[in-house]
Write an enzyme that holds these catalytic residues in place. Structure first.
Site, PDB file in Angstrom:
ATOM      1  N   GLY A  61     -28.937  10.169 -49.917  1.00 37.68           N
ATOM      2  CA  GLY A  61     -30.211  10.789 -49.587  1.00 37.68           C
ATOM      3  C   GLY A  61     -30.074  12.255 -49.289  1.00 37.68           C
ATOM      4  O   GLY A  61     -28.974  12.810 -49.203  1.00 37.68           O
TER       5      GLY A  61
ATOM      6  N   GLY B 163     -32.509  17.678 -44.216  1.00 38.29           N
ATOM      7  CA  GLY B 163     -33.088  19.003 -44.163  1.00 38.29           C
ATOM      8  C   GLY B 163     -32.063  20.087 -44.421  1.00 38.29           C
ATOM      9  O   GLY B 163     -32.402  21.195 -44.797  1.00 38.29           O
ATOM     10  N   MET B 164     -30.769  19.762 -44.268  1.00 40.20           N
ATOM     11  CA  MET B 164     -29.738  20.780 -44.375  1.00 40.20           C
ATOM     12  C   MET B 164     -28.665  20.412 -45.397  1.00 40.20           C
ATOM     13  O   MET B 164     -27.988  21.284 -45.917  1.00 40.20           O
ATOM     14  CB  MET B 164     -29.084  20.982 -43.003  1.00 40.20           C
ATOM     15  CG  MET B 164     -28.079  22.095 -42.925  1.00 40.20           C
ATOM     16  SD  MET B 164     -27.405  22.196 -41.265  1.00 40.20           S
ATOM     17  CE  MET B 164     -26.571  20.631 -41.146  1.00 40.20           C
TER      18      MET B 164
ATOM     19  N   VAL C  66     -26.275  13.653 -48.589  1.00 38.06           N
ATOM     20  CA  VAL C  66     -25.355  12.610 -48.146  1.00 38.06           C
ATOM     21  C   VAL C  66     -24.984  11.748 -49.350  1.00 38.06           C
ATOM     22  O   VAL C  66     -25.867  11.273 -50.081  1.00 38.06           O
ATOM     23  CB  VAL C  66     -25.989  11.741 -47.039  1.00 38.06           C
ATOM     24  CG1 VAL C  66     -25.000  10.667 -46.592  1.00 38.06           C
ATOM     25  CG2 VAL C  66     -26.407  12.609 -45.859  1.00 38.06           C
TER      26      VAL C  66
ATOM     27  N   ASP D 252     -33.688  16.951 -32.511  1.00 36.29           N
ATOM     28  CA  ASP D 252     -34.450  16.654 -33.734  1.00 36.29           C
ATOM     29  C   ASP D 252     -34.528  15.154 -33.968  1.00 36.29           C
ATOM     30  O   ASP D 252     -34.376  14.679 -35.094  1.00 36.29           O
ATOM     31  CB  ASP D 252     -33.802  17.352 -34.938  1.00 36.29           C
ATOM     32  CG  ASP D 252     -34.712  17.318 -36.177  1.00 36.29           C
ATOM     33  OD1 ASP D 252     -35.946  17.269 -35.994  1.00 36.29           O
ATOM     34  OD2 ASP D 252     -34.187  17.337 -37.301  1.00 36.29           O
TER      35      ASP D 252
END
Length: 922
Positions: A13, A16-17, A20, A128
């Site tokens: 997947g 945001g950074m 994976v 977060d």
């Protein structure tokens, strides 16, 4: 493809950074998840690399079953990666889409919370947290991941490192801010208020994000507005949490815990994740429900007793129901209410708490007693399962009302704390839940058990909406009602639909939306009549009639429909609350039409009904008693009016404390009654004491009431200058509330003070309010023209004064209404006095005898206005040389004044002087 020593198996997947991948570790023979930079969206490679290392360092510090384990951190060329344990499962947000039960969702999030709890103990803040950043494995274990925004939260750390610090060392990355202060981090929908404001995040920030995530997962919606980012941010920063949808099976205690975790002020949230999780896992009613169910099973099976079934002689058939009020009203909740009140109204806090806490405790104690009684009666076979369901359903609705009332103290502002005090006093009566006749006569619930449960939940929601109505939180109340309408299946049960329309209309009335409220009441009435819901039909018809008569200014229509309203209410005449409200509304409709005698009869009946059933000491009961006192004041029965107002003050102080704002109105009307009894100095003293008590800081309406009351008392004592100053101050305080009637009284005060410009300005303002729509027999018309005549007379312009007085009387000549007759008598008295001063003795005597006849026809024999007419006749007789007649009139007048007036009452002194002059002249 390989990443270092890892063989890439496939894409898992995007974050945001980074990205994976699922990989295979050849050396340790295991599957791992490897996160690498998201090159196409990260422009600053060095900054992104540091962020990834931060995440690795944060997670490497933790070893907990609910946190993903980090195996290693590595770098290939300029690409940094983190190898973590591979979780076979899915993110929490994806798992929730499979519609697990609320209990399963709660259990999963509690596991995630344990991970955050461990992180906080290790000195880390996630910053977060959201459902996408937690995984639930195939084995059911939940693990928190993505600590990419984490940083140490030691209190001594500032947001910026001192200049020259070894910030370049990667081992110190956790001690560095990701950006300078003021830059918003995290995902907006889950961010805490402090993050929205660009402030430093803390463990309490994680708690907030956790509660947003759990709320969204349990209720399928956001706790804040999503119309725009600005609306979301405003709700978050102001702590405006959307109530849960009606029909949700999630217990109220869970929402209460979430709402506390969503407080705007971090200090108002739980002290730690540990406390939050403990509250979420608590089930106060579990033992009660379990044993009660066993009791019911034993009875149905004909067992000898539940003690044998349970297998323990120490367990009673029905344990005390008090735990069912845990989180609703208990020691902790009492402390929360106390803290809220002391924060919002420190000066009056102890008074308010002394008024509400005993009432809440009595209500809770009675609720527990009724719940226990119902359980025992059912367990012992003394009542059917159907009746037990009806009783517990009723009690559950009352508990929802109690819960919402207590909750409201946390949301209240200082300005509506007094509304809350009234709401406590007006909690729905518990005795109805013990009235087996009324319960069994009610419309049967739905036969389908699932629909029946949803209907019950919606009724509890409507009970909460009613509390919001009474406390002025109409937006929240309407949201709750709309959530009931949203359940199309449950609202096929028409009695519930009628109840929802009724509640919506009542909220709209409170919100000032009269036209919309009428539509809602029409829907409620039609649905209630069609489904045979007599109680809702009756209550709706009453509220609809009041709406027509007052807010919609259609009194004729309300009066025409009063016969239908009465017929609908006769069907439920045994219901004290519904029928009492009808009698109050009927009185109000008659009063609006000027039928004061009939209005008084209805209010008298309502007072007697509520007092007979112990329901007079409630906000509605006190309001009806006040209406009755006002009616007696208007028809000139001052002594009876004063008695009612004293009772109102006594009950109000007992219910709401000695300084509730309504006391100002009650004291002022008592002062008017005392003035009518010739005790004007007592009235003035009470108003001065009230003025000292309320001070300058009160709201405009309270201040206006006090100033008008002071002016009226001073004017009755002929202190025109002081009265004028108070009336002018009242006008400055609330210009929008100054009607023609207030200007008329100010006009009289200005004339008595000899201030002609002020008198003429007030006259123009008063007359400006008279137009073609003014009721010529109404109070406004009478007060403006009679006041104008009295003002002219005070200035010595006697001939001019005759004109407005005769104009006011001309419209009352043919009326036999007692109020009109009394007003006609007062005008004739003024005209008689003026004619006498002008030397027109024959006409004067005719006017005065007409006044006395009118007074004797409608007023009590002790009314001082009769004495005023007799005194005027005596003065006229003395002027004409009829000494014996003058003495007789003076003697009769004096005997009436002596019944109620204070010794310094000016007319009484004049009567004594007249008697002395007549006797000396003889």
């Amino acid at each position: 493809m390989r990443l270092g020593r890892f063989n890439v198996l496939g894409l898992v997947g995007h974050g945001g950074m980074g990205v994976v991948y699922a990989c295979y570790d050849d050396q340790l023979d295991r599957k791992v998840a490897v996160k690498v930079l998201h090159r196409e969206v990260v422009r600053e490679q060095e900054n992104a690399r540091r962020r990834l290392l931060r995440e690795a360092q944060a997670m490497a510090r933790l070893s907990h079953p609910n946190i993903v384990t980090v195996h290693e951190v590595g770098q290939v060329d300029d690409m940094v990666y983190v190898a973590m344990e591979f979780v076979r499962g899915q993110t929490l947000d994806a798992w929730v889409q499979r519609s697990p039960s609320w209990r399963q969702i709660l259990a999963a999030f509690v596991q995630a919370g344990r991970g955050l709890e461990a992180a906080h103990r290790a000195g880390l803040v996630h910053r977060d947290f959201k459902p996408q950043n937690a995984m639930i494995g195939e084995d059911g274990q939940v693990k928190v991941l993505d600590f990419g925004l984490a940083r140490l939260h030691d209190d001594d750390l500032g947001e910026e490192l001192p200049s020259g610090a070894q910030a370049s060392l990667e081992g110190a990355l956790l001690l560095r801010p990701l950006t300078r202060t003021g830059v918003i981090l995290g995902t907006p929908g889950y961010m805490s208020p402090e993050q929205h404001l660009g402030l430093r995040a803390s463990a309490e920030s994680d708690q907030f994000s956790f509660c947003v995530s759990l709320y969204q997962s349990l209720y399928g919606d956001w706790p804040f507005s999503t119309e725009s980012f600005q609306a979301l941010r405003e709700d978050v920063v102001r702590g405006r949490v959307t109530p849960p949808p009606a029909g949700s099976p999630v217990p109220a205690r869970v929402f209460k815990a979430l709402r506390r975790g969503l407080m705007a002020d971090p200090r108002a949230r739980f002290a730690s994740m540990t406390e939050l999780l403990a509250e979420l896992e608590r089930e106060p009613g579990a033992l009660y429900r379990r044993v009660a169910a066993l009791a019911a099973t034993a009875v149905l099976a004909g067992a000898g007793g539940v003690i044998a079934t349970v297998g323990s002689p120490g367990v009673a058939q029905c344990p005390d129901a008090r735990p069912e009020l845990a989180g609703v009203w208990d020691g902790e909740r009492a402390a929360e209410v106390g803290a809220a009140v002391r924060t919002k109204a420190p000066a009056r806090a102890e008074e308010i708490l002394a008024a509400i806490e005993p009432q809440l405790e009595r209500y809770a104690t009675t609720w527990v007693q009724l719940r226990n009684d119902a359980c025992r009666a059912h367990a012992e076979g003394r009542q059917t399962a159907h009746l037990f369901d009806l009783q517990t359903s009723c009690l559950d609705q009352r508990r929802a009302a109690l819960d919402a009332t207590v909750d409201a103290f946390a949301l209240a502002e200082a300005t509506n704390l007094d509304d809350l005090v009234q709401t406590v006093g007006g909690l729905p009566p518990l005795v109805a839940c013990a009235d087996t006749g009324a319960l069994t006569a009610a419309i049967p619930p739905p036969t389908d058990s699932l629909v029946r449960a949803r209907v019950q939940q919606h009724r509890e929601t409507l009970a909460r909406a009613e509390v919001h109505e009474h406390t002025g939180q109409t937006r929240l109340g309407l949201q709750l009602v709309e959530s009931v309408f949203a359940d199309a299946e449950a609202t096929k049960y028409e009695p519930l639909l009628a109840e929802a329309h009724l509640r919506k209309g009542s909220l709209q009335v409170r919100d000032g939306a009269a036209a919309a409220a009428l539509r809602s009441f029409d829907e409620a009435l039609a649905t209630a009549i069609g489904s045979g819901h007599a109680g809702v039909a009756a209550l709706t018809s009453s509220r609809r009639g009041h709406l027509l008569a007052y807010q919609l200014a259609r009194p004729d229509q309300a009066r025409d429909e009063l016969r239908l309203i009465a017929a609908l209410n006769r069907r439920v005449a045994e219901d004290v609350e519904i029928y009492g409200e009808f009698l109050n509304v009927a009185g109000a409709i008659h009063a609006q039409a000027g039928n004061w005698t009939t209005a008084g009869a209805r209010w008298e009946e309502a007072v007697a009904l509520r007092e007979a059933h112990g329901r007079l000491a409630t906000p509605l009961g006190i309001g009806i008693l006040f209406n009755l006192g006002a009616q007696l004041l208007i028809v000139g029965h001052y002594e009876a009016a004063a008695e009612r107002f004293r009772r109102v003050l006594e009950l109000s102080e007992r219910l709401s404390g000695p300084n509730h704002p309504d006391r100002t109105m009650y004291e002022s009307t008592l002062a008017y009654a005392l003035t009518g009894l010739g005790r004007t100095r007592e009235a003035l003293a009470r108003m001065r004491e009230l003025e000292a008590r309320v001070g300058e800081g009160e709201n405009k309406v309270t201040r206006l009431t006090v100033l008008l009351g002071l002016g009226q008392a001073e004017l009755a004592l002929s202190d025109g200058r002081a009265a004028l100053q108070h009336f002018l101050a009242a006008q400055r305080t609330s210009p929008e509330s100054f009607s023609s009637r207030e200007w008329a009284v100010l006009m009289r005060a200005a004339a008595v003070a000899g201030d002609v410009p002020a008198m003429e300005k007030a006259r123009d303002q008063a007359l400006a309010g008279i137009d073609e729509h003014t009721d010529l027999r109404g109070l406004t018309y009478y007060e403006v023209f009679s006041g104008h005549g009295q003002a002219l007379a005070s200035l010595g312009r006697l001939r001019e004064a005759l004109v407005p007085l005769e104009q006011a009387r001309s419209v009352l000549v043919e009326s036999d209404d007692p109020v009109h007759v009394a007003r006609r008598g007062r005008l004739s008295l003024e005209l008689g006095r003026l004619r006498g001063q002008l030397g027109e003795h024959e006409v004067a005597e005719s006017e005065l005898r007409a006044a006395l006849a009118d007074f004797e026809a409608v007023l009590s024999p002790q009314n001082l206005e009769l004495a005023d007419a007799m005194l005027a006749l005596g003065e006229l007789a003395l002027a004409r040389g009829r000494l014996d007649e003058a003495a007789q009139w003076a003697s009769r007048a004096e005997s009436i004044y002596a019944t109620t007036a204070e010794p310094e009452h000016a007319p009484w002194l004049q009567a004594r002087a007249l008697l002395a002059r007549a006797r000396v002249a003889e």
